[in-house]
Design a protein around this motif. Structure first.
Motif, mmCIF file in Angstrom:
data_model
loop_
_atom_site.group_PDB
_atom_site.id
_atom_site.type_symbol
_atom_site.label_atom_id
_atom_site.label_comp_id
_atom_site.label_asym_id
_atom_site.label_seq_id
_atom_site.Cartn_x
_atom_site.Cartn_y
_atom_site.Cartn_z
ATOM 1 N N PRO A 298 -13.716 -126.837 7.652
ATOM 2 C CA PRO A 298 -15.112 -126.544 7.984
ATOM 3 C C PRO A 298 -15.602 -125.221 7.393
ATOM 4 N N THR A 299 -14.693 -124.307 7.130
ATOM 5 C CA THR A 299 -15.103 -123.019 6.560
ATOM 6 C C THR A 299 -15.688 -123.188 5.160
ATOM 7 N N LYS A 300 -15.311 -124.239 4.464
ATOM 8 C CA LYS A 300 -15.862 -124.483 3.133
ATOM 9 C C LYS A 300 -17.355 -124.788 3.233
ATOM 10 N N GLU A 301 -17.741 -125.613 4.191
ATOM 11 C CA GLU A 301 -19.161 -125.922 4.368
ATOM 12 C C GLU A 301 -19.932 -124.693 4.844
ATOM 13 N N GLU A 302 -19.304 -123.863 5.669
ATOM 14 C CA GLU A 302 -19.952 -122.622 6.097
ATOM 15 C C GLU A 302 -20.203 -121.696 4.903
ATOM 16 N N ALA A 303 -19.252 -121.641 3.991
ATOM 17 C CA ALA A 303 -19.429 -120.826 2.779
ATOM 18 C C ALA A 303 -20.570 -121.391 1.928
ATOM 19 N N ARG A 304 -20.670 -122.698 1.865
ATOM 20 C CA ARG A 304 -21.762 -123.328 1.110
ATOM 21 C C ARG A 304 -23.114 -122.971 1.732
ATOM 22 N N LYS A 305 -23.188 -123.003 3.057
ATOM 23 C CA LYS A 305 -24.436 -122.618 3.739
ATOM 24 C C LYS A 305 -24.807 -121.184 3.398
ATOM 25 N N LEU A 306 -23.821 -120.316 3.414
ATOM 26 C CA LEU A 306 -24.063 -118.916 3.071
ATOM 27 C C LEU A 306 -24.565 -118.787 1.634
ATOM 28 N N ARG B 218 -26.202 -121.019 -0.060
ATOM 29 C CA ARG B 218 -27.578 -121.520 -0.103
ATOM 30 C C ARG B 218 -28.554 -120.469 0.412
ATOM 31 N N LEU B 219 -28.183 -119.782 1.501
ATOM 32 C CA LEU B 219 -29.039 -118.734 2.059
ATOM 33 C C LEU B 219 -29.227 -117.581 1.071
ATOM 34 N N ILE B 220 -28.138 -117.192 0.437
ATOM 35 C CA ILE B 220 -28.217 -116.106 -0.558
ATOM 36 C C ILE B 220 -29.101 -116.540 -1.718
ATOM 37 N N HIS B 221 -28.937 -117.761 -2.153
ATOM 38 C CA HIS B 221 -29.743 -118.292 -3.260
ATOM 39 C C HIS B 221 -31.216 -118.294 -2.876
ATOM 40 N N ALA C 79 -32.701 -116.425 -0.602
ATOM 41 C CA ALA C 79 -33.192 -115.057 -0.419
ATOM 42 C C ALA C 79 -33.443 -114.367 -1.757
ATOM 43 N N THR C 80 -32.663 -114.691 -2.757
ATOM 44 C CA THR C 80 -32.834 -114.010 -4.050
ATOM 45 C C THR C 80 -33.838 -114.702 -4.958
ATOM 46 N N LEU C 81 -33.925 -116.025 -4.878
ATOM 47 C CA LEU C 81 -34.819 -116.756 -5.777
ATOM 48 C C LEU C 81 -36.040 -117.331 -5.059
ATOM 49 N N GLY C 82 -36.084 -117.266 -3.751
ATOM 50 C CA GLY C 82 -37.186 -117.872 -3.007
ATOM 51 C C GLY C 82 -36.901 -119.328 -2.742
ATOM 52 N N PRO C 83 -37.697 -119.921 -1.872
ATOM 53 C CA PRO C 83 -37.454 -121.331 -1.526
ATOM 54 C C PRO C 83 -37.698 -122.237 -2.727
#
Length: 116
Positions: free
Chosen positions: A94-102, A104-107, A109-113
């Motif tokens: 499950p930590t792999k999916e949590e890393a993916r979520k993180l 996506r959030l970073i992406h 925040a840096t590039l906008g929705p």
């Protein structure tokens, strides 16, 4: 003949090294061949990063994750600590999916929705 303090100290420090018995080479542990990491050249389960990413670029991102989060690859991937066995593509942890979520959030925040 008088010894200086430095000479006496050197003799005192080195004496235990000289006085030790030589190691018995017949009892030395066998040399273990180092296993090579089993990192693929082509990636099959990338859902956040581009599927065309180059291996050195992906390795750099993953190393940065490990350093930043203070974890090893096996925290998210089902691989051995020396990376010689297992599967990087597996979604078992499950930590792999949590890393993916993180990621996506970073992406976001840096590039906008992104637009659908």
């Amino acid at each position: 003949m008088k010894l200086s303090h430095a000479t006496a100290l050197a003799v005192f420090v080195c004496l235990p090294l000289v006085a030790q018995e030589p190691a018995d080479s017949s009892q030395a542990p066998p040399a273990v061949a180092a296993k090579r990491p089993n990192i693929p050249d082509h990636f099959t389960n990338l859902t956040v990063l581009p599927t065309t990413i180059a291996k050195p670029e992906l390795m750099g991102i993953m190393k940065q994750f490990a350093v930043t989060m203070k974890v090893r690859c096996s925290y998210c991937h089902t691989v051995s600590d020396d990376l010689s066995e297992g599967s990087f593509a597996s979604d078992e942890k499950p930590t792999k999916e949590e890393a993916r979520k993180l990621m996506r959030l970073i992406h976001q925040a840096t590039l906008g929705p992104t637009k659908p």
